[in-house]
Design an enzyme around this catalytic site. Structure first.
Site, mmCIF file in Angstrom:
data_model
loop_
_atom_site.group_PDB
_atom_site.id
_atom_site.type_symbol
_atom_site.label_atom_id
_atom_site.label_comp_id
_atom_site.label_asym_id
_atom_site.label_seq_id
_atom_site.Cartn_x
_atom_site.Cartn_y
_atom_site.Cartn_z
ATOM 1 N N GLY A 14 0.789 -1.236 0.000
ATOM 2 C CA GLY A 14 0.000 0.000 0.000
ATOM 3 C C GLY A 14 0.815 1.277 0.000
ATOM 4 N N SER A 15 2.045 1.232 -0.552
ATOM 5 C CA SER A 15 2.810 2.487 -0.569
ATOM 6 C C SER A 15 2.229 3.477 -1.581
ATOM 7 C CB SER A 15 4.291 2.222 -0.846
ATOM 8 O OG SER A 15 4.501 1.833 -2.177
ATOM 9 N N ASN A 16 1.659 2.986 -2.658
ATOM 10 C CA ASN A 16 0.972 3.907 -3.585
ATOM 11 C C ASN A 16 -0.290 4.476 -2.953
ATOM 12 O OD1 ASN A 16 2.217 4.255 -6.364
ATOM 13 N ND2 ASN A 16 2.434 2.048 -6.055
ATOM 14 N N ARG A 64 -14.386 -15.187 -8.528
ATOM 15 C CA ARG A 64 -14.145 -13.894 -9.179
ATOM 16 C C ARG A 64 -15.422 -13.068 -9.365
ATOM 17 N NH1 ARG A 64 -10.486 -14.140 -14.377
ATOM 18 N NH2 ARG A 64 -9.113 -15.063 -12.827
ATOM 19 N N ARG A 90 -5.017 -9.005 -8.313
ATOM 20 C CA ARG A 90 -5.957 -10.048 -8.701
ATOM 21 C C ARG A 90 -6.630 -9.656 -10.014
ATOM 22 N NH1 ARG A 90 -11.119 -12.453 -5.304
ATOM 23 N NH2 ARG A 90 -11.370 -14.110 -6.821
ATOM 24 N N LEU A 92 -9.508 -8.988 -12.516
ATOM 25 C CA LEU A 92 -10.885 -8.556 -12.263
ATOM 26 C C LEU A 92 -11.837 -9.150 -13.298
ATOM 27 C CD1 LEU A 92 -10.184 -4.843 -11.370
ATOM 28 C CD2 LEU A 92 -11.383 -6.471 -9.883
ATOM 29 N N ASN A 106 -5.174 2.259 -13.206
ATOM 30 C CA ASN A 106 -4.219 1.321 -12.601
ATOM 31 C C ASN A 106 -2.820 1.892 -12.726
ATOM 32 O OD1 ASN A 106 -3.189 -1.240 -11.596
ATOM 33 N ND2 ASN A 106 -2.573 -1.702 -13.712
ATOM 34 N N HIS A 108 1.199 0.604 -13.059
ATOM 35 C CA HIS A 108 1.989 -0.585 -13.389
ATOM 36 C C HIS A 108 3.462 -0.177 -13.483
ATOM 37 C CE1 HIS A 108 2.771 -4.563 -15.069
ATOM 38 N NE2 HIS A 108 3.551 -3.962 -15.950
HETATM 39 C C1 GAR Z 1 3.712 -1.261 -7.263
HETATM 40 O O1 GAR Z 1 5.008 -1.286 -7.798
HETATM 41 C C2 GAR Z 1 2.664 -1.311 -8.360
HETATM 42 O O2 GAR Z 1 3.019 -0.582 -9.498
HETATM 43 C C3 GAR Z 1 2.649 -2.789 -8.664
HETATM 44 O O3 GAR Z 1 2.723 -3.411 -7.407
HETATM 45 C C4 GAR Z 1 3.416 -2.552 -6.497
HETATM 46 C C5 GAR Z 1 2.521 -2.317 -5.324
HETATM 47 O O4 GAR Z 1 3.184 -1.596 -4.324
HETATM 48 N N1 GAR Z 1 1.474 -3.152 -9.372
HETATM 49 C C6 GAR Z 1 1.449 -4.100 -10.308
HETATM 50 O O5 GAR Z 1 2.420 -4.767 -10.604
HETATM 51 C C7 GAR Z 1 0.092 -4.309 -10.963
HETATM 52 N N2 GAR Z 1 0.239 -5.058 -12.173
HETATM 53 P P1 GAR Z 1 2.376 -0.878 -3.174
HETATM 54 O O6 GAR Z 1 1.394 -1.915 -2.602
HETATM 55 O O7 GAR Z 1 3.417 -0.490 -2.177
HETATM 56 O O8 GAR Z 1 1.655 0.282 -3.769
#
Ligand code: GAR
Length: 213
Positions: A14-16, A64, A90, A92, A106, A108
């Site tokens: 959850g850092s984003n 799902r 996951r 969707l 999203n 990525h």
């Molecule tokens: C992040 O690097 C995000 O871009 C990636 O997972 C990490 C989650 O970090 N997402 C994907 O790869 C989606 N395909 P976070 O939980 O610290 O935000």
């Protein structure tokens, strides 16, 4: 003006989400996070939502379709207008993706359309790319496809491993996602086929070479 009501879906650290929480703490920020949903009870991001006083729910439904129905109901209950996937790992349900078309984004950790799917940082290293980065895009049924809203670029170093490259990209994710959400909330994004036109924006003036000359 009323703030855009965003729901955030997470699976882990959850850092984003934290970056979005911190951006939304500014009274001038045009979006607020009204709900955080995790598909995993142990996701660290749930703690971050709790600390910020944001409603949060675990929806750990293995099926799902049932997951999509419960998530959709929760988002509607909280009157979410946009869904932001933030490390949501996951796949969707297609019906859910269609229902939230142009209202779900999203992030990525690669420069899409390069390196979609799992382990994009490893994919970038394995391919010998000299730049990588991150992408915020609208969600379409095919994984990591969809019109691109914003990207950030980082150099790949010769001595990078997956972890070092991921950390360099992640620092930029934390800048990029709040920017993209703000542009959406300000109504500045217009989708034209695969492209997104961003009203009132200008590209950076620099281009980069790696290795530097
Ligand atoms: C992040 O690097 C995000 O871009 C990636 O997972 C990490 C989650 O970090 N997402 C994907 O790869 C989606 N395909 P976070 O939980 O610290 O935000």
């Amino acid at each position: 003006m009323a703030k855009l009501r965003a729901g955030v879906l997470i699976s882990g650290r959850g850092s984003n989400l934290q970056a979005l929480i911190e951006a939304a703490a500014d009274p001038a920020y045009p979006a607020e996070i009204v709900l955080v949903i995790s598909n995993r009870a142990e996701a660290q991001g749930l703690q971050r939502a709790a600390e910020a006083g944001i409603p949060h729910e675990v929806i750990a439904e293995p099926d799902r379709t049932a997951f999509a129905a419960a998530t959709d109901a929760a988002l509607r209950r909280h009157r979410a207008e946009l869904v932001a996937l933030a490390g949501f790992m996951r796949l969707l349900d297609t019906g859910f993706v269609k229902a939230w078309r142009d209202r779900m984004i999203n992030i990525h950790p690669s420069l899409l359309p390069s390196f979609p799917g799992l382990h994009p940082q490893h994919q970038a290293l394995a391919a010998g790319a000299r730049f990588s980065g991150c992408t915020v895009h609208f969600v379409r049924p095919a994984t990591d496809s969809g019109p691109i809203i914003a990207q950030a670029v980082v150099p790949v170093h010769d001595d990078d491993d997956e972890e070092r490259l991921a950390a360099r990209i992640l620092a930029q994710e934390h800048r990029l996602y709040p920017l993209a959400l703000r542009l959406y909330a300000e109504g500045r994004l217009r989708i034209d086929g695969k492209r997104v036109i961003v009203a009132g924006s200008k590209p950076p003036e620099i281009a980069a070479l790696n290795p530097a000359p």
